[in-house]
Design an enzyme around this catalytic site. Structure first.
Site, short mmCIF file in Angstrom:
data_model
loop_
_atom_site.label_atom_id
_atom_site.label_comp_id
_atom_site.label_asym_id
_atom_site.label_seq_id
_atom_site.Cartn_x
_atom_site.Cartn_y
_atom_site.Cartn_z
CG ASP A 325 -1.98 -1.02 1.22
OD1 ASP A 325 -2.46 -1.33 0.12
OD2 ASP A 325 -2.33 -1.55 2.29
CG ASP A 635 -5.02 -0.51 5.95
OD1 ASP A 635 -5.86 -0.91 5.12
OD2 ASP A 635 -4.56 0.65 5.94
CG ASP A 639 -6.66 -4.44 2.48
OD1 ASP A 639 -7.00 -4.30 1.29
OD2 ASP A 639 -6.30 -3.49 3.20
#
Length: 893
Positions: A325, A635, A639
């Site tokens: 990310d 997170d 996900d």
């Protein structure tokens, strides 16, 4: 008590708490003593005594103890006592290693324990779930794992997945109203239960039960089966151990048969054979691997990486792609609004971080906010459609700290810079309903009632999504129909801000007439666009080097973000992540492709922008089908599937939800990409260190067996007596092998290609190194023995002392050779001080059994002269330095 049948006021009274301020620390401490820690009872653990006794249950050790008992009965008391003492010391060391590994794993368990947001004395604090007590007021939000049973007192779109308790996989919509009748757990919609997961929305609750008093506690026996953490490497070594045991036993039997055939005493040869088998069989190898893994895991913790699943340590060394990310992992996650656009004007905002001080400028002139109602309304709406709080924290160096999402925090700060305060705004506006942000809609909405009793909706979200839902736009203080020209200007502004690496948030509103449906799909359409706020999240300074290090290590870094393509591209170039020929793909393109179609292109893609978490799974699958070992960060709740599917699932420790952490094998304490790079380095080094002590132990064992075997074949006397063989196993093999587990990484550890997951333990010529070094150790020991025997044929003890010393010193010199893939000359011996100390300790113990007179009859040793040591050191250096010289010579050629 049937909490679901009580009103919120009754629950407050019965739990003796205060909805406004929560419990005091004094009350909480008293209740913790009364109810105990909020955790489920674990299954029975092995006692320390049982673990100690298990060290002596190995078949060969039992045979050895039986043999020494016979030895004692035959009058060989000294030998019997010495052997039993060594076996006991060995058992104590094994016990220490096992307990150390157990404590390391327990520390890991505690580090990954869930946190809960609890109100204590009027302030929200994060506590370990085990410290929560009945009566605590707690906040819950999407992604949290519920840590205790709660009576819900506030719910905003709150959905909880309760399959762990009820078996029902669909999330349950929760509410705060009183329920009647006798209801099963799954029907108690105003309760939340320990062990369940929040999948959507947010809420608050009063803790009604903790630990074994919870609904989960009632079925705790289902959770008490302790799971044994076993890694693929440990399983491989267990299989290898079985093969080595058979081989060692066959060779030992051969040594005994040859010894008896040549006239040696049957009993002494049997004892020598058993001692040799005990020394040669690496039955402790899996245990040493566990200790090495746990020591490595402790080092990772110091580098801010918590390993939740031990196999991840091995897999890290094989990682070939890291999908990360952007926000918070590659960037600092300290969003600051620097640009605001409304009514066609682009304003500059000064100030950094979360400190609410700054000014607004338009074309270098400070803006008078008293005369700019649209700008102030835009900032106010950003503050109202928001769950973040900025507070001044005296405990943290008197800094302003964020409680909530960084993007929302940036909007709060920009509003406060204009002099707005949330509590003042809430005097004029009351929030009636909230539709929380989710990654599919990419927006959040609140329905607000103003002081005149009028209702309207405020929406904030991704500009490309929100602009599509807007039919009107604010212009010169009022709403007008959005023309194609207006839309083009808005989109151009978004692109311009994105090209400056700014993340943009659009804010819109919609008046709601009386009697209007408050359904989400009816509210979030035909909106009026207020404007945009552009914020910067600067890259972490250490990430650029970490990406370069990964590139040198043969690891590709892929950025995944929900940001605009242009913003993602700008950040990727700043980090030197995107090569000239590297591709960028957006979520729309990704949605149109199958996994096999993506597989054809994925090698060239370095940035995925405007993606939703659901896309991550497709990216993981495409990379895996290309043969990559993938690390994937995440997170959020959504996900979790990608994290679980990845070879190494990585969750964020700060911003990560409990759902993401549960699915992960690695948690980043600091949410930093550079920590992934550090974890990969540690993972590679742990695996290499395990190979080092396999190499050392097996080469030493080969040397011990061969010196005895060759002596039998040449019809020589025994070069080593049983007590000496066991002493070598205890002192020379044990301490240095453990110290190798602490070896720092070689300089080139992050300059090698990733290891293949199918690589065998003996790959990269390790098998050859073990056999060749072991053969040489055996040969030089035998030669030293023969030279000594030739000099003093009548003094067998002298020759055995020479052989014993040569074997020990050859192994202790060889341990430094094991530190390098190349040769002993390529590493500074003092860079592993623990190994130097271990070797010095072994040498001192060797000198003790040779020169301390009371020990000489026990270990069958005698005094040695300086010239003897010249022979010992000269012979023992050959296996290591001769091969090092040969390696150096062949490289120069």
């Amino acid at each position: 008590m049937k909490w679901y049948q009580l009103s919120i006021k009754e629950v407050e009274k019965n739990t003796n708490t205060d909805l406004a301020s929560g419990l005091s620390e004094k009350q909480a401490k008293k209740r913790l003593q009364q109810y105990g820690p909020n955790q489920l009872d674990e299954g029975e653990k092995k006692s320390a005594l049982l673990i100690l006794l298990e060290q002596f249950k190995d078949f060969m050790v039992v045979v050895l103890l039986a043999a020494t008992l016979i030895s004692g009965l035959l009058g060989e008391y000294m030998d019997a006592i010495a052997i039993i003492a060594i076996v006991i010391i060995n058992g104590i060391l094994g016990f220490y290693q096992e307990r150390k590994a157990e404590k390391s794993l327990q520390a890991l368990k505690e580090l990954s324990a869930p946190l809960m947001q609890v109100m204590r004395e009027g302030s929200w604090v994060n506590l370990l779930a085990k410290d929560v007590v009945p009566g605590d007021i707690v906040k819950i939000k999407s992604g949290d794992r519920i840590g205790a049973d709660l009576r819900i007192i506030k719910a905003s779109g709150l959905h909880i997945e309760e399959s762990a308790l009820t078996g029902e996989s669909l999330p349950v919509l929760k509410q705060e109203n009183v329920l009647t009748g006798k209801l099963e757990v799954g029907d108690r919609t105003n309760m939340a239960f320990m062990g369940t997961m929040v999948t959507q929305g947010s809420g608050m609750g009063i803790v009604t039960a903790t630990g074994m008093d919870t609904e989960m506690g009632k079925i705790a026996h289902l959770l008490q089966s302790a799971q044994t953490l076993s890694t693929p490497l440990q399983r491989k070594l267990e299989q290898l151990g079985k093969i080595l045991i058979i081989t060692a036993l066959m060779l030992t039997v051969l040594v005994v048969i040859l010894g008896v055939y040549q006239g040696h005493d049957m009993y002494k040869m049997f004892l020598a054979g058993v001692s040799l088998a005990v020394a040669a069989i690496p039955e402790g190898l899996p245990a040493i691997v566990t200790v090495a893994l746990s020591l490595g895991v402790q080092k990772m913790i110091r580098r801010n990486a918590i390993v939740r699943k031990l196999p991840a340590v091995e897999t890290l060394g094989c990682a070939s792609v890291v999908c990360s990310d952007k926000t918070g992992t590659m960037t600092q996650n300290k969003m600051t609004v620097t640009r605001v656009w409304t009514e066609g004007k682009l304003y500059e905002v000064t100030g950094t971080g979360y400190e609410p001080t700054g000014k607004f400028y338009y074309r270098d002139n400070q803006v008078d906010l008293k005369t700019n109602k649209t700008l102030v309304d835009l900032l106010a709406f950003g503050m109202l459609c928001n769950n973040a709080e900025i507070r001044f924290d005296k405990k943290h160096d008197e800094q302003y700290v964020l409680d909530g999402d960084p993007t929302e925090g940036a909007l709060v700060v920009s509003a406060e810079k204009a002099g707005l305060k949330r509590n003042k705004l809430l005097e004029d506006y009351s929030i009636v309903k909230e539709f929380p942000f989710d990654s599919t809609r990419k927006m959040m909405t609140v329905i607000v009632k103003d002081r005149h009793g009028e209702y309207f909706a405020i929406c904030k979200g991704a500009p490309d999504v929100l602009v599509e839902r807007c039919h009107k736009i604010v212009s010169t203080g009022s709403a007008k129909t959005m023309s194609q020209m207006d839309e083009k200007k808005v989109l151009n502004t978004i692109s311009e801000l994105a090209s400056q690496a700014l993340r943009t948030i659009a804010i819109a509103y919609k008046p709601l007439p009386k009697g209007f449906s408050f359904k989400q799909e009816d509210v979030e359409c035909e909106l009026t666009l207020m404007g945009l706020q552009g914020m910067i999240d600067p890259p972490r300074p250490e990430v650029k080097k970490a990406i370069e290090d990964c590139r040198q290590a043969g690891i590709k870094t892929v950025m995944i973000t929900g940001d605009h393509v242009i913003t993602a591209k700008a950040i990727a170039k700043q980090l030197n992540l995107l090569p000239e020929d590297g591709k960028v793909m957006d979520g729309y393109q990704l949605s149109q492709m199958s996994v096999s179609e993506l597989e054809d292109e994925v090698e060239d893609i370095y940035v995925f922008a405007r993606v939703s978490p659901e896309h991550k799974l497709k990216i993981v699958q495409a990379l895996q089908q290309r043969g990559h070992i993938v690390a994937m960060t995440g997170d959020g709740v959504n996900d979790a599937p990608a994290i679980k599917a990845a070879n190494i699932g990585v969750a964020m420790g700060i911003s990560g939800t409990d759902v993401a952490k549960e699915a992960s094998s690695l948690v980043l304490v600091d949410d930093n990409f550079a920590t992934i790079r550090a974890a990969i380095e540690e993972g590679r080094n742990i695996y290499e260190n395990i190979r080092k002590f396999i190499r050392y132990l097996l080469a030493s064992n080969v040397g011990e067996i061969l010196v005895m075997l060759f002596a039998m074949l040449l019809a020589l006397p025994l070069p080593l007596v049983p007590i000496q063989i066991l002493w070598v196993n205890l002192v020379t093999d044990g301490l240095p092998a453990m110290a190798l587990g602490l070896d720092p990484a070689e300089e080139n550890v992050m300059k090698r290609k990733p290891r293949s997951p199918n690589e065998g333990i003996f790959a990269r010529r390790l098998g050859w190194k073990i056999v060749s070094r072991g053969f040489l150790i055996g040969i030089v020991t035998l030669i030293a023995f023969m030279i000594a025997l030739h000099e003093q044929p009548e003094n067998l003890v002298y020759a055995q002392t020479i052989a014993f010393s040569t074997l020990v010193m050859a192994q202790l010199i060889h341990v430094f050779d094991c530190r390098s893939e190349r040769s002993v000359l390529h590493r500074n011996p003092f860079s592993n001080f623990a190994l130097v100390l271990a070797v010095i300790s072994s040498v001192l113990l060797l000198l003790g059994v040779i020169y301390y007179e009371p020990l000489q009859p026990i270990f069958h040793t005698t005094f040695l002269q300086a010239r003897d040591w010249l022979l010992i050191l000269g012979m023992s250096a050959i296996p290591t330095f001769a091969l090092a010289g040969f390696h150096l010579f062949t490289r120069k050629k």
